[in-house]
Design a protein around this motif. Structure first.
Motif, PDB file in Angstrom:
ATOM      1  N   MET A 121       0.829  -1.192   0.000  1.00  0.00           N
ATOM      2  CA  MET A 121       0.000   0.000   0.000  1.00  0.00           C
ATOM      3  C   MET A 121       0.877   1.261   0.000  1.00  0.00           C
ATOM      4  SD  MET A 121      -3.183   1.157   0.542  1.00  0.00           S
ATOM      5  CE  MET A 121      -3.888   2.701   0.956  1.00  0.00           C
ATOM      6  N   TYR A 122       1.838   1.325   0.924  1.00  0.00           N
ATOM      7  CA  TYR A 122       2.682   2.505   1.004  1.00  0.00           C
ATOM      8  C   TYR A 122       3.581   2.622  -0.217  1.00  0.00           C
ATOM      9  CZ  TYR A 122       1.097   2.475   5.807  1.00  0.00           C
ATOM     10  OH  TYR A 122       0.325   2.471   6.922  1.00  0.00           O
ATOM     11  N   GLY A 123       4.014   1.483  -0.728  1.00  0.00           N
ATOM     12  CA  GLY A 123       4.819   1.495  -1.944  1.00  0.00           C
ATOM     13  C   GLY A 123       4.036   2.029  -3.124  1.00  0.00           C
ATOM     14  N   PHE A 124       2.764   1.674  -3.205  1.00  0.00           N
ATOM     15  CA  PHE A 124       1.893   2.172  -4.270  1.00  0.00           C
ATOM     16  C   PHE A 124       1.776   3.690  -4.196  1.00  0.00           C
ATOM     17  CE2 PHE A 124      -2.345   3.525  -5.613  1.00  0.00           C
ATOM     18  CZ  PHE A 124      -2.343   3.088  -6.922  1.00  0.00           C
ATOM     19  N   ILE A 125       1.558   4.214  -2.987  1.00  0.00           N
ATOM     20  CA  ILE A 125       1.444   5.661  -2.807  1.00  0.00           C
ATOM     21  C   ILE A 125       2.767   6.337  -3.140  1.00  0.00           C
ATOM     22  CG2 ILE A 125       1.068   7.487  -1.102  1.00  0.00           C
ATOM     23  CD1 ILE A 125      -0.868   5.539   0.305  1.00  0.00           C
ATOM     24  N   TRP A 126       3.872   5.765  -2.661  1.00  0.00           N
ATOM     25  CA  TRP A 126       5.196   6.361  -2.888  1.00  0.00           C
ATOM     26  C   TRP A 126       5.522   6.412  -4.372  1.00  0.00           C
ATOM     27  CZ3 TRP A 126       8.224   9.142   0.064  1.00  0.00           C
ATOM     28  CH2 TRP A 126       9.541   9.354  -0.317  1.00  0.00           C
ATOM     29  N   ARG A 127       5.194   5.370  -5.118  1.00  0.00           N
ATOM     30  CA  ARG A 127       5.492   5.347  -6.551  1.00  0.00           C
ATOM     31  C   ARG A 127       4.671   6.367  -7.327  1.00  0.00           C
ATOM     32  NH1 ARG A 127       5.400  -0.224  -5.652  1.00  0.00           N
ATOM     33  NH2 ARG A 127       3.265  -0.311  -6.418  1.00  0.00           N
ATOM     34  N   HIS A 128       3.490   6.712  -6.840  1.00  0.00           N
ATOM     35  CA  HIS A 128       2.619   7.625  -7.569  1.00  0.00           C
ATOM     36  C   HIS A 128       2.772   9.088  -7.172  1.00  0.00           C
ATOM     37  CE1 HIS A 128       0.788   3.823  -8.689  1.00  0.00           C
ATOM     38  NE2 HIS A 128       0.355   4.460  -9.751  1.00  0.00           N
ATOM     39  N   LEU A 129       3.606   9.365  -6.171  1.00  0.00           N
ATOM     40  CA  LEU A 129       3.866  10.753  -5.807  1.00  0.00           C
ATOM     41  C   LEU A 129       4.869  11.348  -6.799  1.00  0.00           C
ATOM     42  CD1 LEU A 129       4.180  10.539  -1.931  1.00  0.00           C
ATOM     43  CD2 LEU A 129       2.284  11.473  -3.244  1.00  0.00           C
ATOM     44  N   PRO A 130       4.626  12.587  -7.235  1.00  0.00           N
ATOM     45  CA  PRO A 130       5.543  13.201  -8.203  1.00  0.00           C
ATOM     46  C   PRO A 130       6.769  13.797  -7.523  1.00  0.00           C
ATOM     47  CG  PRO A 130       3.757  14.705  -7.731  1.00  0.00           C
ATOM     48  CD  PRO A 130       3.459  13.430  -6.990  1.00  0.00           C
ATOM     49  N   GLY A 131       7.827  13.974  -8.292  1.00  0.00           N
ATOM     50  CA  GLY A 131       8.999  14.706  -7.841  1.00  0.00           C
ATOM     51  C   GLY A 131      10.118  13.824  -7.324  1.00  0.00           C
ATOM     52  N   PRO A 132      11.203  14.485  -6.903  1.00  0.00           N
ATOM     53  CA  PRO A 132      12.345  13.761  -6.336  1.00  0.00           C
ATOM     54  C   PRO A 132      12.021  13.256  -4.911  1.00  0.00           C
ATOM     55  CG  PRO A 132      12.763  16.098  -6.315  1.00  0.00           C
ATOM     56  CD  PRO A 132      11.468  15.899  -7.059  1.00  0.00           C
ATOM     57  N   THR A 133      12.974  12.592  -4.321  1.00  0.00           N
ATOM     58  CA  THR A 133      12.742  11.949  -3.026  1.00  0.00           C
ATOM     59  C   THR A 133      12.363  12.943  -1.933  1.00  0.00           C
ATOM     60  OG1 THR A 133      14.318  10.229  -3.632  1.00  0.00           O
ATOM     61  CG2 THR A 133      13.765  10.407  -1.319  1.00  0.00           C
ATOM     62  N   ALA A 134      13.025  14.085  -1.885  1.00  0.00           N
ATOM     63  CA  ALA A 134      12.710  15.076  -0.842  1.00  0.00           C
ATOM     64  C   ALA A 134      11.290  15.604  -1.004  1.00  0.00           C
ATOM     65  CB  ALA A 134      13.712  16.217  -0.892  1.00  0.00           C
ATOM     66  N   ALA A 135      10.888  15.879  -2.236  1.00  0.00           N
ATOM     67  CA  ALA A 135       9.525  16.369  -2.480  1.00  0.00           C
ATOM     68  C   ALA A 135       8.502  15.292  -2.155  1.00  0.00           C
ATOM     69  CB  ALA A 135       9.383  16.820  -3.933  1.00  0.00           C
ATOM     70  N   ARG A 136       8.828  14.053  -2.460  1.00  0.00           N
ATOM     71  CA  ARG A 136       7.919  12.948  -2.126  1.00  0.00           C
ATOM     72  C   ARG A 136       7.749  12.817  -0.619  1.00  0.00           C
ATOM     73  NH1 ARG A 136       9.304   7.781  -5.935  1.00  0.00           N
ATOM     74  NH2 ARG A 136       8.715   8.728  -7.912  1.00  0.00           N
ATOM     75  N   ALA A 137       8.840  12.972   0.117  1.00  0.00           N
ATOM     76  CA  ALA A 137       8.772  12.858   1.571  1.00  0.00           C
ATOM     77  C   ALA A 137       7.898  13.963   2.158  1.00  0.00           C
ATOM     78  CB  ALA A 137      10.171  12.899   2.164  1.00  0.00           C
ATOM     79  N   VAL A 138       8.067  15.186   1.672  1.00  0.00           N
ATOM     80  CA  VAL A 138       7.249  16.302   2.160  1.00  0.00           C
ATOM     81  C   VAL A 138       5.787  16.086   1.797  1.00  0.00           C
ATOM     82  CG1 VAL A 138       6.813  18.775   1.888  1.00  0.00           C
ATOM     83  CG2 VAL A 138       9.151  17.945   2.155  1.00  0.00           C
ATOM     84  N   LEU A 139       5.535  15.658   0.575  1.00  0.00           N
ATOM     85  CA  LEU A 139       4.158  15.408   0.145  1.00  0.00           C
ATOM     86  C   LEU A 139       3.530  14.260   0.926  1.00  0.00           C
ATOM     87  CD1 LEU A 139       1.970  16.341  -1.744  1.00  0.00           C
ATOM     88  CD2 LEU A 139       2.910  14.862  -3.504  1.00  0.00           C
ATOM     89  N   ALA A 140       4.301  13.218   1.212  1.00  0.00           N
ATOM     90  CA  ALA A 140       3.792  12.108   2.019  1.00  0.00           C
ATOM     91  C   ALA A 140       3.457  12.583   3.430  1.00  0.00           C
ATOM     92  CB  ALA A 140       4.808  10.976   2.056  1.00  0.00           C
TER      93      ALA A 140
END
Length: 52
Positions: free
Chosen positions: A1-20
């Protein structure tokens, strides 16, 4: 589940972490301000059956 969300978030790793983190905080706020107040009157915790 979390992997699915992580793969669909846009941007680099830092932006993904903030968006998550923002998504997590939005989910917690939804629970605290909408779901829990709606459920609380329907819970039987205040129905005591002790007689004196």
């Amino acid at each position: 589940m979390y992997g699915f969300i992580w793969r669909h978030l846009p941007g680099p790793t830092a932006a993904r972490a903030v968006l998550a983190l923002v998504l997590l905080l939005a989910f917690v706020a939804l629970l605290l301000f909408v779901v829990f107040p709606w459920v609380e009157p329907r819970l039987p915790f205040n129905d005591v059956t002790i007689d004196q």
